[in-house]
Design an enzyme around this catalytic site. Structure first.
Site, PDB file in Angstrom:
ATOM      1  N   SER A 137       0.826  -1.202   0.000  1.00 21.97           N
ATOM      2  CA  SER A 137       0.000   0.000   0.000  1.00 21.97           C
ATOM      3  C   SER A 137       0.865   1.258   0.000  1.00 21.97           C
ATOM      4  O   SER A 137       1.796   1.396   0.804  1.00 21.97           O
ATOM      5  CB  SER A 137      -0.888  -0.001   1.248  1.00 21.97           C
ATOM      6  N   GLY A 138       0.548   2.167  -0.937  1.00 19.88           N
ATOM      7  CA  GLY A 138       1.121   3.509  -0.900  1.00 19.88           C
ATOM      8  C   GLY A 138       2.571   3.646  -1.291  1.00 19.88           C
ATOM      9  O   GLY A 138       3.189   4.686  -1.019  1.00 19.88           O
ATOM     10  N   SER A 187      -4.502  -1.783   0.020  1.00 19.88           N
ATOM     11  CA  SER A 187      -5.803  -1.647   0.694  1.00 19.88           C
ATOM     12  C   SER A 187      -6.899  -2.422  -0.032  1.00 19.88           C
ATOM     13  O   SER A 187      -7.971  -2.676   0.533  1.00 19.88           O
ATOM     14  CB  SER A 187      -6.190  -0.171   0.807  1.00 19.88           C
ATOM     15  N   HIS A 193      -5.970  -3.630 -10.785  1.00 23.85           N
ATOM     16  CA  HIS A 193      -6.970  -2.596 -10.484  1.00 23.85           C
ATOM     17  C   HIS A 193      -6.334  -1.243 -10.749  1.00 23.85           C
ATOM     18  O   HIS A 193      -5.195  -0.985 -10.353  1.00 23.85           O
ATOM     19  CB  HIS A 193      -7.389  -2.690  -9.020  1.00 23.85           C
ATOM     20  N   HIS A 242      -7.291   3.252 -11.699  1.00 23.80           N
ATOM     21  CA  HIS A 242      -8.271   4.340 -11.731  1.00 23.80           C
ATOM     22  C   HIS A 242      -8.115   5.084 -13.063  1.00 23.80           C
ATOM     23  O   HIS A 242      -8.138   6.315 -13.102  1.00 23.80           O
ATOM     24  CB  HIS A 242      -8.084   5.275 -10.534  1.00 23.80           C
ATOM     25  N   ASP A 274     -12.726  -8.171 -30.048  1.00 22.73           N
ATOM     26  CA  ASP A 274     -11.513  -8.985 -30.114  1.00 22.73           C
ATOM     27  C   ASP A 274     -11.038  -9.431 -28.734  1.00 22.73           C
ATOM     28  O   ASP A 274     -10.285 -10.402 -28.623  1.00 22.73           O
ATOM     29  CB  ASP A 274     -10.377  -8.195 -30.777  1.00 22.73           C
ATOM     30  N   HIS A 320     -16.518   3.574  -8.536  1.00 23.50           N
ATOM     31  CA  HIS A 320     -15.143   3.286  -8.109  1.00 23.50           C
ATOM     32  C   HIS A 320     -14.216   3.223  -9.314  1.00 23.50           C
ATOM     33  O   HIS A 320     -13.523   4.188  -9.615  1.00 23.50           O
ATOM     34  CB  HIS A 320     -15.142   1.991  -7.300  1.00 23.50           C
ATOM     35  N   TYR A 366      -6.564 -16.622 -35.322  1.00 21.60           N
ATOM     36  CA  TYR A 366      -5.834 -15.357 -35.357  1.00 21.60           C
ATOM     37  C   TYR A 366      -4.391 -15.583 -34.908  1.00 21.60           C
ATOM     38  O   TYR A 366      -4.132 -16.335 -33.969  1.00 21.60           O
ATOM     39  CB  TYR A 366      -6.514 -14.346 -34.443  1.00 21.60           C
TER      40      TYR A 366
END
Length: 250
Positions: free
Chosen positions: A45-46, A75, A95, A97, A120, A171, A229
């Site tokens: 974290s951080g 977190s 994850h 933002h 795709d 979120h 593909y």
């Protein structure tokens, strides 16, 4: 996978998020799981990306107990562990933002499949969860976030490997894949797909979704049982099933 190797892979995947420009400061996290041992390696974290090293990665079990590491885990750890327990096929989670994906999440709208770029990589719209209730936030915000994702996939009968990405209402985005680097790749694709959908909506107002048969064709040619593909992953002299000559590959 040996934990030291997994630490390196998770650290590199976190740095790739930063290199791709879809995280700022400490906004985002990537994890990976050793399924054999039931252990998750996740970003602390951080910690700024420019300072991040493999030895900073934190090891937790699927009950969120720290097993190795001197730093606090992300977190969002409890969201990651909920997803690993619910989706046994996945090996990595990312994850972020990122701007356009967050915009759709804040609008509480799924990202519609409007074109073949989306098709795709994702077998349908990118879903958006329901908003959490006050009781859920008070009980365990991060774990309930994971539960909201799992409910959306169960309610819509979605395959998490065919739709490897989601928006959490109000979120932001989560993406996953068979490995941490594939999770990051899907997070980057999610953001670009959301950006294209944003621009299309600006141009067209309420654009028509891509026809189902085109969506299916594009998704299946990359991910279906007889996908054609790209280049075959087979020994020299053999090949995967190829489509009729009039089907052009890009």
């Amino acid at each position: 996978m040996l934990l030291d190797k997994l630490r390196g892979a998770v650290c590199e995947a976190n740095l790739e998020l930063n290199r791709r420009g879809i995280v700022l400061y400490t906004w985002g996290n990537v994890s990976g799981i050793d399924r054999g041992r039931g252990l998750v390696v996740i970003k602390p974290s951080g910690i700024p990306y420019e300072e991040m090293r493999p030895e900073h990665m934190v090891v937790v079990d699927l009950d969120n107990r720290v097993v190795e590491g001197d730093l606090r885990p992300s977190s969002d750890t409890r969201t990651h562990t909920v997803l690993y327990r619910a989706f046994p096929q996945i090996g990595g989670i990312a994850h972020t933002h990122s701007v356009h994906a967050v915009a759709w999440a804040q609008a509480r709208r799924p990202v519609p499949c409007l074109g073949t770029t989306h098709a795709d990589h994702c077998a349908g719209p990118i879903p958006c969860t329901a908003a959490l209730t006050p009781e859920e936030v008070g009980r365990d915000y991060e774990a309930e976030t994971g539960d909201a994702i799992v409910r959306r996939f169960a309610d819509d009968r979605l395959d998490p490997m065919a739709v490897p990405m989601v928006l959490v209402a109000g979120h932001g985005p989560f993406a996953w894949g068979p490995s941490p680097d594939e999770a990051v790749r899907n997070a980057v694709i999610l953001e670009e797909t959301a950006r294209m959908a944003t621009l299309t909506t600006v141009v067209a107002g309420s654009p028509q979704p891509l026809e189902d048969y085109i969506l299916s064709y594009h998704y299946e040619r990359k991910h279906g049982k007889d996908a054609w593909y790209g280049q075959p992953e087979t020994p020299s002299g053999s090949s995967r099933k190829r489509p009729p000559r009039n089907r052009g590959n890009v």
